[in-house]
Design a protein around this motif. Structure first.
Motif, PDB file in Angstrom:
ATOM      1  N   VAL A  11      49.133  82.705  20.176  1.00  0.00           N
ATOM      2  CA  VAL A  11      48.418  82.084  21.299  1.00  0.00           C
ATOM      3  C   VAL A  11      46.947  81.919  20.949  1.00  0.00           C
ATOM      4  N   THR A  12      46.337  82.992  20.427  1.00  0.00           N
ATOM      5  CA  THR A  12      44.897  82.919  20.132  1.00  0.00           C
ATOM      6  C   THR A  12      44.610  81.921  19.015  1.00  0.00           C
ATOM      7  N   LYS A  13      45.562  81.736  18.105  1.00  0.00           N
ATOM      8  CA  LYS A  13      45.362  80.801  17.005  1.00  0.00           C
ATOM      9  C   LYS A  13      45.737  79.373  17.397  1.00  0.00           C
ATOM     10  N   GLY A  14      46.279  79.204  18.603  1.00  0.00           N
ATOM     11  CA  GLY A  14      46.588  77.861  19.081  1.00  0.00           C
ATOM     12  C   GLY A  14      47.909  77.309  18.588  1.00  0.00           C
ATOM     13  N   VAL A  15      48.792  78.174  18.098  1.00  0.00           N
ATOM     14  CA  VAL A  15      50.081  77.709  17.586  1.00  0.00           C
ATOM     15  C   VAL A  15      51.069  77.495  18.730  1.00  0.00           C
ATOM     16  N   ILE A  16      51.026  78.407  19.702  1.00  0.00           N
ATOM     17  CA  ILE A  16      51.884  78.255  20.872  1.00  0.00           C
ATOM     18  C   ILE A  16      51.042  78.396  22.131  1.00  0.00           C
ATOM     19  N   HIS A  17      51.544  77.852  23.226  1.00  0.00           N
ATOM     20  CA  HIS A  17      50.827  77.896  24.493  1.00  0.00           C
ATOM     21  C   HIS A  17      50.948  79.278  25.120  1.00  0.00           C
ATOM     22  N   LYS A  18      49.921  79.650  25.851  1.00  0.00           N
ATOM     23  CA  LYS A  18      49.868  80.969  26.490  1.00  0.00           C
ATOM     24  C   LYS A  18      51.070  81.199  27.412  1.00  0.00           C
ATOM     25  N   ASN A  19      51.398  80.199  28.207  1.00  0.00           N
ATOM     26  CA  ASN A  19      52.512  80.353  29.154  1.00  0.00           C
ATOM     27  C   ASN A  19      53.850  80.450  28.429  1.00  0.00           C
ATOM     28  N   THR A  20      53.976  79.779  27.304  1.00  0.00           N
ATOM     29  CA  THR A  20      55.207  79.862  26.513  1.00  0.00           C
ATOM     30  C   THR A  20      55.405  81.281  26.007  1.00  0.00           C
ATOM     31  N   ALA A  21      54.337  81.864  25.497  1.00  0.00           N
ATOM     32  CA  ALA A  21      54.408  83.241  24.989  1.00  0.00           C
ATOM     33  C   ALA A  21      54.724  84.210  26.124  1.00  0.00           C
ATOM     34  N   ALA A  22      54.089  84.010  27.260  1.00  0.00           N
ATOM     35  CA  ALA A  22      54.322  84.880  28.411  1.00  0.00           C
ATOM     36  C   ALA A  22      55.771  84.765  28.871  1.00  0.00           C
ATOM     37  N   ARG A  23      56.296  83.555  28.891  1.00  0.00           N
ATOM     38  CA  ARG A  23      57.680  83.331  29.316  1.00  0.00           C
ATOM     39  C   ARG A  23      58.657  84.013  28.362  1.00  0.00           C
ATOM     40  N   LYS A  24      58.410  83.867  27.061  1.00  0.00           N
ATOM     41  CA  LYS A  24      59.293  84.487  26.067  1.00  0.00           C
ATOM     42  C   LYS A  24      59.270  86.006  26.185  1.00  0.00           C
ATOM     43  N   MET A  25      58.073  86.582  26.329  1.00  0.00           N
ATOM     44  CA  MET A  25      57.952  88.031  26.466  1.00  0.00           C
ATOM     45  C   MET A  25      58.659  88.517  27.722  1.00  0.00           C
ATOM     46  N   SER A  26      58.478  87.806  28.810  1.00  0.00           N
ATOM     47  CA  SER A  26      59.089  88.196  30.073  1.00  0.00           C
ATOM     48  C   SER A  26      60.608  88.184  29.977  1.00  0.00           C
ATOM     49  N   ARG A  27      61.148  87.115  29.433  1.00  0.00           N
ATOM     50  CA  ARG A  27      62.605  86.994  29.335  1.00  0.00           C
ATOM     51  C   ARG A  27      63.198  88.027  28.386  1.00  0.00           C
ATOM     52  N   LEU A  28      62.521  88.254  27.262  1.00  0.00           N
ATOM     53  CA  LEU A  28      63.030  89.242  26.310  1.00  0.00           C
ATOM     54  C   LEU A  28      62.948  90.648  26.885  1.00  0.00           C
ATOM     55  N   SER A  29      61.831  90.985  27.517  1.00  0.00           N
ATOM     56  CA  SER A  29      61.690  92.333  28.060  1.00  0.00           C
ATOM     57  C   SER A  29      62.703  92.571  29.183  1.00  0.00           C
ATOM     58  N   HIS A  30      62.990  91.538  29.938  1.00  0.00           N
ATOM     59  CA  HIS A  30      64.003  91.650  30.989  1.00  0.00           C
ATOM     60  C   HIS A  30      65.377  91.944  30.379  1.00  0.00           C
ATOM     61  N   ARG A  31      65.686  91.274  29.284  1.00  0.00           N
ATOM     62  CA  ARG A  31      66.977  91.485  28.627  1.00  0.00           C
ATOM     63  C   ARG A  31      67.062  92.870  27.970  1.00  0.00           C
ATOM     64  N   VAL A  32      65.941  93.324  27.408  1.00  0.00           N
ATOM     65  CA  VAL A  32      65.918  94.659  26.792  1.00  0.00           C
ATOM     66  C   VAL A  32      66.096  95.724  27.870  1.00  0.00           C
ATOM     67  N   LYS A  33      65.422  95.532  28.991  1.00  0.00           N
ATOM     68  CA  LYS A  33      65.527  96.477  30.107  1.00  0.00           C
ATOM     69  C   LYS A  33      66.953  96.518  30.637  1.00  0.00           C
ATOM     70  N   ALA A  34      67.616  95.369  30.678  1.00  0.00           N
ATOM     71  CA  ALA A  34      68.992  95.288  31.186  1.00  0.00           C
ATOM     72  C   ALA A  34      69.962  96.048  30.292  1.00  0.00           C
ATOM     73  N   LEU A  35      69.621  96.221  29.004  1.00  0.00           N
ATOM     74  CA  LEU A  35      70.495  96.969  28.098  1.00  0.00           C
ATOM     75  C   LEU A  35      70.633  98.418  28.547  1.00  0.00           C
ATOM     76  N   GLY A  36      69.534  98.973  29.070  1.00  0.00           N
ATOM     77  CA  GLY A  36      69.554 100.369  29.475  1.00  0.00           C
ATOM     78  C   GLY A  36      70.319 100.605  30.761  1.00  0.00           C
ATOM     79  N   ALA A  37      70.432  99.589  31.576  1.00  0.00           N
ATOM     80  CA  ALA A  37      71.092  99.754  32.884  1.00  0.00           C
ATOM     81  C   ALA A  37      72.605  99.801  32.773  1.00  0.00           C
TER      82      ALA A  37
END
Length: 88
Positions: free
Chosen positions: A62-88
């Protein structure tokens, strides 16, 4: 085709920048793939660790301008949600 000296220089700069950005994008995708594989494997600890390593790489993109800030945030959110779901 670039004719003026400044246009030729810009073409050279663009080639270098393209190579750097391509490498950076590839590195980000590799880290994201490691998270995906850990999730597919069903190992929450490994997935959480892979996610922890992927986050700074994403933010660096994001800081280097390769990907958009919202794209990175969306990817992190979706991945963390899936990782959290593994524990449940």
């Amino acid at each position: 085709m670039a004719n003026s000296p400044q246009a030729k220089k810009r073409a050279r700069q663009n080639e270098k920048r393209f190579a750097v950005n391509k490498a950076r994008r590839s590195r980000i995708r590799t880290y994201l793939r490691k998270v995906e594989e850990a999730i597919a494997g069903g190992d929450q600890a490994a997935a959480a660790e892979a996610l922890k390593q992927a986050q700074p790489e994403l933010m660096r993109g994001v800081t280097k301008g390769v990907i958009h800030k919202n794209t990175a945030a969306r990817k992190m959110s979706r991945l963390s949600h899936r990782v959290k779901a593994l524990g449940a």
